[in-house]
Design an enzyme around this catalytic site. Sequence first.
Site, PDB file in Angstrom:
ATOM      1  N   CYS A 294       0.819  -1.228   0.000  1.00  0.00           N
ATOM      2  CA  CYS A 294       0.000   0.000   0.000  1.00  0.00           C
ATOM      3  C   CYS A 294       0.850   1.274   0.000  1.00  0.00           C
ATOM      4  CB  CYS A 294      -0.948   0.012   1.190  1.00  0.00           C
ATOM      5  SG  CYS A 294      -1.951  -1.460   1.276  1.00  0.00           S
TER       6      CYS A 294
ATOM      7  N   HIS B 188      -3.369   6.864   3.466  1.00  0.00           N
ATOM      8  CA  HIS B 188      -3.768   5.602   2.848  1.00  0.00           C
ATOM      9  C   HIS B 188      -5.194   5.290   3.294  1.00  0.00           C
ATOM     10  CE1 HIS B 188      -3.993   1.602   1.466  1.00  0.00           C
ATOM     11  NE2 HIS B 188      -3.789   1.025   2.631  1.00  0.00           N
TER      12      HIS B 188
ATOM     13  N   ASN C 164     -10.170  -0.300   0.429  1.00  0.00           N
ATOM     14  CA  ASN C 164      -8.714  -0.199   0.391  1.00  0.00           C
ATOM     15  C   ASN C 164      -8.212  -0.709  -0.968  1.00  0.00           C
ATOM     16  OD1 ASN C 164      -5.972  -0.551   0.715  1.00  0.00           O
ATOM     17  ND2 ASN C 164      -6.125  -1.559   2.715  1.00  0.00           N
TER      18      ASN C 164
HETATM   19  O1  UT7 Z   1      -3.482  -1.664   3.736  1.00  0.00           O
HETATM   20  C1  UT7 Z   1      -3.359  -2.325   4.959  1.00  0.00           C
HETATM   21  C2  UT7 Z   1      -4.500  -3.236   5.066  1.00  0.00           C
HETATM   22  N1  UT7 Z   1      -5.088  -3.537   6.284  1.00  0.00           N
HETATM   23  C3  UT7 Z   1      -5.644  -2.720   7.185  1.00  0.00           C
HETATM   24  O2  UT7 Z   1      -5.505  -1.548   7.207  1.00  0.00           O
HETATM   25  C4  UT7 Z   1      -6.484  -3.400   8.216  1.00  0.00           C
HETATM   26  C5  UT7 Z   1      -6.306  -2.847   9.593  1.00  0.00           C
HETATM   27  N2  UT7 Z   1      -7.273  -3.458  10.502  1.00  0.00           N
HETATM   28  C6  UT7 Z   1      -8.565  -3.113  10.501  1.00  0.00           C
HETATM   29  O3  UT7 Z   1      -9.000  -2.242   9.753  1.00  0.00           O
HETATM   30  C7  UT7 Z   1      -9.460  -3.779  11.511  1.00  0.00           C
HETATM   31  O4  UT7 Z   1      -8.683  -4.523  12.404  1.00  0.00           O
HETATM   32  C8  UT7 Z   1     -10.533  -4.704  10.854  1.00  0.00           C
HETATM   33  C9  UT7 Z   1     -11.561  -3.869  10.122  1.00  0.00           C
HETATM   34  C10 UT7 Z   1      -9.868  -5.671   9.888  1.00  0.00           C
HETATM   35  C11 UT7 Z   1     -11.247  -5.508  11.923  1.00  0.00           C
HETATM   36  O5  UT7 Z   1     -11.856  -4.634  12.869  1.00  0.00           O
HETATM   37  P1  UT7 Z   1     -11.684  -4.913  14.425  1.00  0.00           P
HETATM   38  O6  UT7 Z   1     -12.468  -3.897  15.140  1.00  0.00           O
HETATM   39  O7  UT7 Z   1     -10.196  -4.977  14.688  1.00  0.00           O
HETATM   40  O8  UT7 Z   1     -12.388  -6.307  14.581  1.00  0.00           O
HETATM   41  P2  UT7 Z   1     -11.764  -7.668  15.112  1.00  0.00           P
HETATM   42  O9  UT7 Z   1     -10.772  -8.225  14.165  1.00  0.00           O
HETATM   43  O10 UT7 Z   1     -11.320  -7.436  16.517  1.00  0.00           O
HETATM   44  O11 UT7 Z   1     -13.054  -8.600  15.113  1.00  0.00           O
HETATM   45  C12 UT7 Z   1     -14.156  -8.346  15.973  1.00  0.00           C
HETATM   46  C13 UT7 Z   1     -15.217  -9.391  15.676  1.00  0.00           C
HETATM   47  C14 UT7 Z   1     -14.677 -10.824  15.610  1.00  0.00           C
HETATM   48  O12 UT7 Z   1     -15.636 -11.677  16.202  1.00  0.00           O
HETATM   49  P3  UT7 Z   1     -15.379 -12.224  17.682  1.00  0.00           P
HETATM   50  O13 UT7 Z   1     -14.086 -13.001  17.615  1.00  0.00           O
HETATM   51  O14 UT7 Z   1     -15.304 -11.022  18.561  1.00  0.00           O
HETATM   52  O15 UT7 Z   1     -16.587 -13.077  17.911  1.00  0.00           O
HETATM   53  C15 UT7 Z   1     -14.620 -11.105  14.124  1.00  0.00           C
HETATM   54  O16 UT7 Z   1     -14.761 -12.473  13.824  1.00  0.00           O
HETATM   55  O17 UT7 Z   1     -15.804  -9.133  14.402  1.00  0.00           O
HETATM   56  C16 UT7 Z   1     -15.822 -10.336  13.625  1.00  0.00           C
HETATM   57  N3  UT7 Z   1     -15.709  -9.975  12.217  1.00  0.00           N
HETATM   58  C17 UT7 Z   1     -16.785  -9.692  11.464  1.00  0.00           C
HETATM   59  N4  UT7 Z   1     -18.104  -9.666  11.729  1.00  0.00           N
HETATM   60  C18 UT7 Z   1     -18.936  -9.330  10.740  1.00  0.00           C
HETATM   61  C19 UT7 Z   1     -14.590  -9.845  11.473  1.00  0.00           C
HETATM   62  N5  UT7 Z   1     -14.925  -9.504  10.219  1.00  0.00           N
HETATM   63  C20 UT7 Z   1     -16.271  -9.401  10.190  1.00  0.00           C
HETATM   64  C21 UT7 Z   1     -17.200  -9.049   9.182  1.00  0.00           C
HETATM   65  N6  UT7 Z   1     -18.509  -9.025   9.499  1.00  0.00           N
HETATM   66  N7  UT7 Z   1     -16.820  -8.735   7.935  1.00  0.00           N
END
Ligand code: UT7
Length: 329
Positions: free
Chosen positions: A116, A256, A286
Amino acid sequence: MNSSCTTRILGLGSHVPSLVVDNQSLSKSVETSDEWILSRTGIRERRIANEDESTSDLALGAAQQALSSSGISPSRIDLVIVATITPDMAFPSTACLLQHKLGLRKVASFDLEAACSGFLYALDVADAMLASGRYNIALVVGAEKMSSIIDWEDRTTCVLFGDGAGAAVVGKSREGPQLLGFRCGADGANPELLYQPAGGSKSPACSATLESRGHYLKMNGREIFKSAVRVMEMATRELLEQHELEASQVDHVIPHQANVRIVESLANRLEIPLEKFYCNLEHHGNTSAASIPLALDEASKQGIFKQGELGVLVAFGAGLTWSATLVRF
Ligand code: UT7
């Protein structure tokens, strides 16, 4: 610094596929919801390329627009750099394919892979090559078909990314936004935080890699989130310090476009008002290396930048890589 000698942006362009995929449609194929995606990321929809559209096609659309907005004849381009992690094929480079599609002269053309951060790395490289005096006008492109490496069964990643391309024609001139400085860095200690495990020399394509879905992007979202905020703050501070500038002197930040919560945390830490940050991730998700040039082109078309204003472009990505660029509009 003699302002006539610095590299300037002579033209910008962008191109996205026509197909819009909103959160609602994704919720039909994986267990997710518009509410979850929007509240956790700020993304509402993304553009997805069709099967016949490859990264070089997206790059072509953006490059044609950048060339036309620069008013520079394609025959004057003597360097092509394409930043991408989703090249048309492992080799030859997407830059070579683009050079031919554009009908350019047989000029130096290569891909640059910094995920990125790729477009900002490519601007830094182009600036250095122009400064050498051996090149005059460069075409710098960030282009991605992220949909080609997304696991559409993995809800933790498939909702985040989109396809697109952005391009800039850069060269020495007395007019146009000036590229004043660059700050690129990398830390390769934890590659598995964000990577595509299979398909390279470490794990060549075979039936086992297909079965383990190793050709798709894998990400530790939480760790990447924390690193993103930390390294983008660091890169911006170092860049400003290098140029003896205060954060309060920055008029625009083009970050970004990964997650609006990352942008909010960055604004908070830098104590730069959120209103100064340009965001279009709501409509594109993204787009990796395309994210910054796509946002830069859109903001520029909206007439957001006034002459003399100061801008910081700042990115992070797999590697980890990061990069910040200072622009005087
Ligand atoms: O260019 C670089 C690319 N990457 C990034 O910039 C990504 C950086 N990270 C993020 O933007 C965030 O960490 C995410 C958007 C990927 C995730 O958000 P989060 O607030 O960190 O959520 P999490 O990973 O802590 O997940 C919370 C919950 C989980 O369920 P449990 O374990 O609490 O039951 C996930 O399984 O949300 C669940 N989850 C979803 N639920 C519905 C993860 N993805 C989804 C989804 N829909 N798409």
